[in-house]
Write an enzyme that holds these catalytic residues in place. Structure first.
Site, PDB file in Angstrom:
ATOM      1  N   CYS A 160       0.858  -1.187   0.000  1.00 13.20           N
ATOM      2  CA  CYS A 160       0.000   0.000   0.000  1.00 13.20           C
ATOM      3  C   CYS A 160       0.892   1.234   0.000  1.00 13.20           C
ATOM      4  O   CYS A 160       1.415   1.630   1.043  1.00 13.20           O
ATOM      5  CB  CYS A 160      -0.922   0.007   1.220  1.00 13.20           C
ATOM      6  N   HIS A 185      -2.660  -6.200 -10.097  1.00 10.96           N
ATOM      7  CA  HIS A 185      -3.396  -5.115 -10.729  1.00 10.96           C
ATOM      8  C   HIS A 185      -3.770  -5.469 -12.160  1.00 10.96           C
ATOM      9  O   HIS A 185      -2.971  -6.060 -12.898  1.00 10.96           O
ATOM     10  CB  HIS A 185      -2.561  -3.827 -10.744  1.00 10.96           C
ATOM     11  N   GLU A 204     -10.238  -0.961  -5.514  1.00 11.57           N
ATOM     12  CA  GLU A 204      -9.343  -1.776  -4.690  1.00 11.57           C
ATOM     13  C   GLU A 204     -10.058  -3.018  -4.182  1.00 11.57           C
ATOM     14  O   GLU A 204     -11.173  -2.930  -3.680  1.00 11.57           O
ATOM     15  CB  GLU A 204      -8.840  -0.974  -3.486  1.00 11.57           C
ATOM     16  N   CYS A 209      -4.828   5.107  -4.809  1.00 15.46           N
ATOM     17  CA  CYS A 209      -4.164   3.843  -4.466  1.00 15.46           C
ATOM     18  C   CYS A 209      -2.741   3.950  -4.982  1.00 15.46           C
ATOM     19  O   CYS A 209      -2.529   4.075  -6.190  1.00 15.46           O
ATOM     20  CB  CYS A 209      -4.893   2.654  -5.083  1.00 15.46           C
ATOM     21  N   GLY A 245      -1.719   1.087  -7.186  1.00 15.13           N
ATOM     22  CA  GLY A 245      -2.502   1.176  -8.414  1.00 15.13           C
ATOM     23  C   GLY A 245      -1.988   2.250  -9.350  1.00 15.13           C
ATOM     24  O   GLY A 245      -1.940   2.065 -10.571  1.00 15.13           O
TER      25      GLY A 245
END
Length: 297
Positions: free
Chosen positions: A74, A177, A227, A236, A239
């Site tokens: 994260c 992802h 997410e 994110c 991301g």
């Protein structure tokens, strides 16, 4: 675990977290995270960050999503935890640097603050590690022998959800992802409906984070993010990195520096096409609080 928890609320580009220190992981924390993240009956957040002692780094971070599941990485959370650790005196920085142990690696955080550690929007750069492109490492359950996903996705991997035909690029940034490029503004995509279905496609054995991307120019992209375990978020970090990596590898933009616009603001990604990905953005303290967990629904 005590009934009363002292916590801080922080946000990084609109990705918000409940953060507290604990010396060890309690098995009740995943269920607690669900209650704390509830925006009507709890504190309200995209996730819970546990700041813990580390034998490998200055501090350790455990990320619990709003549904109680644990995230591997994260980027926004790393910045928020770094801010929390600095504000609470849990770490001592050397040359404005500190290290944070995550589930997948040890990340280095560089503070871009001069001498003022108490800036309202403390900017920092985080090392996010090298992207994974091989299907088994992302993971994506495609046929064996296809090689790196990016080679496969020169023609894009075809996925159909409802009436939408998509060609997805796959990138592992600690989390898996799936990246979808479209010409229309990202605000036009029905993410609230389609994102939940992409997340749980059989193609993704550990579910997936889903990014919808529009190229603005050769140095800038717009991104909306779904997410896994959370839903649509304002930002994110992993991301944004995955979207940037896919855009660079597919020659849609010119690296190494890329501006990524998310709903919560702007992140800056730096990647040379081979090594680690670096994520830059602010982390902001919102408030401190104490909550009696017995009062949570």
């Amino acid at each position: 675990m005590s009934n009363n928890i002292n916590f801080s609320k922080l946000q990084a580009t609109g990705n918000d977290f409940v953060v507290f220190y604990t010396s060890e992981f309690d098995k009740s924390y995943p269920a607690l995270a669900v209650k704390l993240c509830n925006r009507h009956f709890g504190v309200g957040a995209d996730g819970v960050l546990l700041a813990m002692p580390s034998a490998k780094a200055d501090i350790r971070m455990v990320v619990l999503n709003a549904d109680g599941s644990e995230a591997q990485a994260c980027g926004n959370g790393i910045r928020a935890l770094a801010r929390f650790a600095i504000d609470k005196g849990l770490v001592t920085t050397v040359d404005n640097m500190l290290t944070i142990e995550t589930k997948t690696c040890v990340s280095t955080v560089k503070l871009n603050c001069g001498k003022d550690m108490k800036e309202k929007n403390l900017a920092m750069e985080v090392s996010m590690g090298k992207p994974f492109l091989n299907p088994a490492n992302i993971p994506v359950d495609v046929n064996k022998g296809l090689g790196e996903v990016i080679n496969l996705l020169t023609a894009k991997y075809p996925v159909s959800v409802e009436e939408i035909q998509m060609g997805l690029a796959f990138v592992g940034m600690g989390n898996p992802h799936a990246v979808y490029f479209q010409d229309d503004p990202v605000c036009d995509f029905p993410l609230s409906r389609i994102g939940s279905q992409v997340e749980i496609l059989p193609l993704f054995p550990q579910k997936v984070n889903f990014e919808v991307v529009r190229i603005v120019n050769e140095k800038e992209i717009d991104v909306r993010i779904w997410e896994r375990g959370v839903g649509e978020t304002l930002a994110c970090g992993s991301g944004a990195c995955a979207a940037a990596v896919a855009a660079i590898l597919l020659d849609k933009v010119q690296g190494p520096n890329l501006k990524v616009n998310v709903l919560g603001g702007t992140l800056n990604i730096r990647w040379d096409g081979e090594g680690e990905v670096f994520l830059s953005g602010p982390a902001t303290f919102v408030f401190d609080g104490t909550i009696d967990i017995n009062n949570l629904s």
